[in-house]
Design a protein around this motif. Structure first.
Motif, PDB file in Angstrom:
ATOM      1  N   GLY A   1      38.972  39.097  34.793  1.00 21.51           N
ATOM      2  CA  GLY A   1      38.307  40.057  33.918  1.00 21.51           C
ATOM      3  C   GLY A   1      37.029  40.638  34.480  1.00 21.51           C
ATOM      4  O   GLY A   1      36.236  41.213  33.740  1.00 21.51           O
ATOM      5  N   ASN A   2      36.814  40.516  35.784  1.00 19.40           N
ATOM      6  CA  ASN A   2      35.600  41.053  36.394  1.00 19.40           C
ATOM      7  C   ASN A   2      35.696  42.577  36.458  1.00 19.40           C
ATOM      8  O   ASN A   2      36.687  43.123  36.928  1.00 19.40           O
ATOM      9  N   ASP A   3      34.669  43.254  35.984  1.00 16.45           N
ATOM     10  CA  ASP A   3      34.670  44.721  35.984  1.00 16.45           C
ATOM     11  C   ASP A   3      33.854  45.300  37.145  1.00 16.45           C
ATOM     12  O   ASP A   3      33.365  46.418  37.078  1.00 16.45           O
ATOM     13  N   ARG A   4      33.739  44.526  38.224  1.00 15.70           N
ATOM     14  CA  ARG A   4      32.985  44.968  39.405  1.00 15.70           C
ATOM     15  C   ARG A   4      33.739  44.598  40.687  1.00 15.70           C
ATOM     16  O   ARG A   4      34.625  43.757  40.685  1.00 15.70           O
ATOM     17  N   GLY A   5      33.307  45.194  41.796  1.00 17.55           N
ATOM     18  CA  GLY A   5      33.762  44.811  43.128  1.00 17.55           C
ATOM     19  C   GLY A   5      35.255  44.922  43.350  1.00 17.55           C
ATOM     20  O   GLY A   5      35.924  45.809  42.832  1.00 17.55           O
ATOM     21  N   ILE A   6      35.776  43.976  44.149  1.00 15.24           N
ATOM     22  CA  ILE A   6      37.188  43.994  44.521  1.00 15.24           C
ATOM     23  C   ILE A   6      38.093  43.833  43.292  1.00 15.24           C
ATOM     24  O   ILE A   6      39.181  44.405  43.234  1.00 15.24           O
ATOM     25  N   SER A   7      37.655  43.079  42.299  1.00 16.66           N
ATOM     26  CA  SER A   7      38.444  42.894  41.077  1.00 16.66           C
ATOM     27  C   SER A   7      38.666  44.231  40.380  1.00 16.66           C
ATOM     28  O   SER A   7      39.768  44.531  39.922  1.00 16.66           O
ATOM     29  N   LYS A   8      37.623  45.026  40.294  1.00 21.07           N
ATOM     30  CA  LYS A   8      37.715  46.354  39.674  1.00 21.07           C
ATOM     31  C   LYS A   8      38.660  47.251  40.464  1.00 21.07           C
ATOM     32  O   LYS A   8      39.498  47.954  39.882  1.00 21.07           O
ATOM     33  N   MET A   9      38.569  47.227  41.787  1.00 19.57           N
ATOM     34  CA  MET A   9      39.442  48.057  42.629  1.00 19.57           C
ATOM     35  C   MET A   9      40.903  47.648  42.474  1.00 19.57           C
ATOM     36  O   MET A   9      41.788  48.511  42.386  1.00 19.57           O
ATOM     37  N   ILE A  10      41.175  46.354  42.432  1.00 20.77           N
ATOM     38  CA  ILE A  10      42.552  45.877  42.281  1.00 20.77           C
ATOM     39  C   ILE A  10      43.106  46.292  40.922  1.00 20.77           C
ATOM     40  O   ILE A  10      44.233  46.780  40.810  1.00 20.77           O
ATOM     41  N   TYR A  11      42.307  46.129  39.874  1.00 24.02           N
ATOM     42  CA  TYR A  11      42.786  46.515  38.542  1.00 24.02           C
ATOM     43  C   TYR A  11      43.113  48.005  38.502  1.00 24.02           C
ATOM     44  O   TYR A  11      44.174  48.400  38.024  1.00 24.02           O
ATOM     45  N   ARG A  12      42.200  48.833  38.981  1.00 20.56           N
ATOM     46  CA  ARG A  12      42.441  50.289  38.981  1.00 20.56           C
ATOM     47  C   ARG A  12      43.706  50.645  39.756  1.00 20.56           C
ATOM     48  O   ARG A  12      44.485  51.488  39.330  1.00 20.56           O
ATOM     49  N   SER A  13      43.886  50.002  40.903  1.00 21.97           N
ATOM     50  CA  SER A  13      45.061  50.269  41.727  1.00 21.97           C
ATOM     51  C   SER A  13      46.347  49.894  40.992  1.00 21.97           C
ATOM     52  O   SER A  13      47.300  50.688  40.941  1.00 21.97           O
ATOM     53  N   CYS A  14      46.386  48.706  40.418  1.00 24.64           N
ATOM     54  CA  CYS A  14      47.588  48.248  39.707  1.00 24.64           C
ATOM     55  C   CYS A  14      47.840  49.091  38.457  1.00 24.64           C
ATOM     56  O   CYS A  14      48.988  49.419  38.140  1.00 24.64           O
ATOM     57  N   SER A  15      46.779  49.451  37.754  1.00 27.45           N
ATOM     58  CA  SER A  15      46.916  50.259  36.551  1.00 27.45           C
ATOM     59  C   SER A  15      47.434  51.657  36.895  1.00 27.45           C
ATOM     60  O   SER A  15      48.284  52.201  36.190  1.00 27.45           O
ATOM     61  N   GLY A  16      46.945  52.233  37.978  1.00 31.38           N
ATOM     62  CA  GLY A  16      47.427  53.543  38.419  1.00 31.38           C
ATOM     63  C   GLY A  16      48.867  53.499  38.895  1.00 31.38           C
ATOM     64  O   GLY A  16      49.616  54.460  38.733  1.00 31.38           O
ATOM     65  N   ARG A  17      49.272  52.389  39.466  1.00 22.52           N
ATOM     66  CA  ARG A  17      50.637  52.203  39.960  1.00 22.52           C
ATOM     67  C   ARG A  17      51.637  52.134  38.809  1.00 22.52           C
ATOM     68  O   ARG A  17      52.733  52.675  38.892  1.00 22.52           O
ATOM     69  N   ASP A  18      51.253  51.485  37.729  1.00 19.90           N
ATOM     70  CA  ASP A  18      52.173  51.213  36.625  1.00 19.90           C
ATOM     71  C   ASP A  18      52.129  52.313  35.573  1.00 19.90           C
ATOM     72  O   ASP A  18      51.355  52.257  34.627  1.00 19.90           O
ATOM     73  N   ARG A  19      52.997  53.288  35.758  1.00 28.14           N
ATOM     74  CA  ARG A  19      53.148  54.381  34.796  1.00 28.14           C
ATOM     75  C   ARG A  19      54.644  54.573  34.562  1.00 28.14           C
ATOM     76  O   ARG A  19      55.460  54.285  35.417  1.00 28.14           O
ATOM     77  N   LEU A  20      54.981  55.080  33.415  1.00 25.56           N
ATOM     78  CA  LEU A  20      56.360  55.420  33.118  1.00 25.56           C
ATOM     79  C   LEU A  20      56.353  56.871  32.651  1.00 25.56           C
ATOM     80  O   LEU A  20      56.074  57.152  31.487  1.00 25.56           O
ATOM     81  N   GLY A  21      56.590  57.778  33.608  1.00 27.87           N
ATOM     82  CA  GLY A  21      56.484  59.202  33.311  1.00 27.87           C
ATOM     83  C   GLY A  21      55.064  59.517  32.876  1.00 27.87           C
ATOM     84  O   GLY A  21      54.104  59.151  33.560  1.00 27.87           O
ATOM     85  N   PRO A  22      54.913  60.145  31.707  1.00 26.23           N
ATOM     86  CA  PRO A  22      53.559  60.495  31.246  1.00 26.23           C
ATOM     87  C   PRO A  22      52.800  59.325  30.617  1.00 26.23           C
ATOM     88  O   PRO A  22      51.638  59.460  30.264  1.00 26.23           O
ATOM     89  N   PHE A  23      53.467  58.168  30.471  1.00 26.41           N
ATOM     90  CA  PHE A  23      52.867  57.046  29.759  1.00 26.41           C
ATOM     91  C   PHE A  23      52.144  56.081  30.695  1.00 26.41           C
ATOM     92  O   PHE A  23      52.738  55.562  31.638  1.00 26.41           O
ATOM     93  N   ALA A  24      50.869  55.843  30.408  1.00 29.33           N
ATOM     94  CA  ALA A  24      50.134  54.776  31.085  1.00 29.33           C
ATOM     95  C   ALA A  24      50.575  53.470  30.441  1.00 29.33           C
ATOM     96  O   ALA A  24      50.773  53.398  29.227  1.00 29.33           O
ATOM     97  N   LEU A  25      50.743  52.433  31.249  1.00 30.03           N
ATOM     98  CA  LEU A  25      51.185  51.144  30.723  1.00 30.03           C
ATOM     99  C   LEU A  25      50.042  50.154  30.565  1.00 30.03           C
ATOM    100  O   LEU A  25      50.259  48.994  30.239  1.00 30.03           O
ATOM    101  N   SER A  26      48.808  50.624  30.817  1.00 25.53           N
ATOM    102  CA  SER A  26      47.635  49.768  30.630  1.00 25.53           C
ATOM    103  C   SER A  26      46.410  50.656  30.441  1.00 25.53           C
ATOM    104  O   SER A  26      46.440  51.847  30.724  1.00 25.53           O
ATOM    105  N   ASP A  27      45.345  50.041  29.992  1.00 25.29           N
ATOM    106  CA  ASP A  27      44.081  50.747  29.752  1.00 25.29           C
ATOM    107  C   ASP A  27      43.063  50.348  30.816  1.00 25.29           C
ATOM    108  O   ASP A  27      42.705  49.177  30.916  1.00 25.29           O
ATOM    109  N   ALA A  28      42.627  51.321  31.598  1.00 21.82           N
ATOM    110  CA  ALA A  28      41.609  51.046  32.621  1.00 21.82           C
ATOM    111  C   ALA A  28      40.224  51.474  32.155  1.00 21.82           C
ATOM    112  O   ALA A  28      39.249  51.292  32.885  1.00 21.82           O
ATOM    113  N   THR A  29      40.108  51.994  30.945  1.00 22.68           N
ATOM    114  CA  THR A  29      38.809  52.487  30.482  1.00 22.68           C
ATOM    115  C   THR A  29      37.818  51.358  30.199  1.00 22.68           C
ATOM    116  O   THR A  29      36.625  51.620  30.073  1.00 22.68           O
TER     117      THR A  29
END
Length: 184
Positions: free
Chosen positions: A71-99
């Motif tokens: 649950g770290n919102d900084r550093g490498i943890s933040k980059m990994i979360y953003r990357s995985c969240s951006g990867r996981d989409r189903l058409g127009p639907f985001a499958l997670s919240d990165a906000t």
């Protein structure tokens, strides 16, 4: 949030000495057994690597079955979360919240990683509840879940951890957690 849930929570400096940030009920009233917050982050299965992300990281939560949530919102943890969240989409639907990694969040409950542990002086008023999201969970609502699997091909359901009120919680109270609690 007040109109939807009946309460508002906010991150502020903790009332515990040297504890850093805490989470407070700022308005409204939280009834016993109500979900108060969610523990956001990247979900790692027990066999997945987390060495570099875990160094100096106080935000790694270990579930009872050894699943980890970073649950770290900084550093490498933040980059990994953003990357995985951006990867996981189903058409127009985001499958997670990165906000939850930003100042303006879609899901105001996604602050559970900042809830401090109870102490001898500060008894727990919330407990952790692990929850596996069923496959039938509505696709259009997944965009509000602040969790993402590290691997896209994970066969298990998405793990979420919520914090649930042990008792009624009033405005001005800081949330303090307990790992193992039986609720009467």
């Amino acid at each position: 949030m007040l109109h939807t849930t009946g309460f508002c929570i906010e991150r502020k400096p903790s009332s515990l000495p040297f504890a850093g940030t805490g989470v407070f009920v700022t308005r409204g009233f939280v009834p016993k057994r109500t979900t108060v917050a969610m523990y956001p982050g990247t979900i790692y299965q027990a066999f997945e690597p987390i060495l570099f992300q875990s160094i100096w990281n106080a935000f790694v939560f270990r579930c009872i079955d050894s699943v980890l949530i970073d649950g770290n919102d900084r550093g490498i943890s933040k980059m990994i979360y953003r990357s995985c969240s951006g990867r996981d989409r189903l058409g127009p639907f985001a499958l997670s919240d990165a906000t939850w990694l930003t100042v303006s969040t879609k899901n105001p409950l996604a602050v559970g990683q900042y809830v401090n542990n109870s102490t001898n002086d500060r008894t727990a008023n919330v407990y952790y509840q692990e929850y596996d999201v069923p496959k039938e969970f509505p696709l259009e609502l997944r965009q509000y879940l602040p969790n993402v699997n590290y691997r896209h091909d994970t066969q298990r359901p998405l793990r979420c951890v919520v914090l649930v009120a042990l008792r009624d919680i009033h405005p001005g109270e800081e949330l303090f957690s307990n790992y193992f609690t039986i609720v009467n």
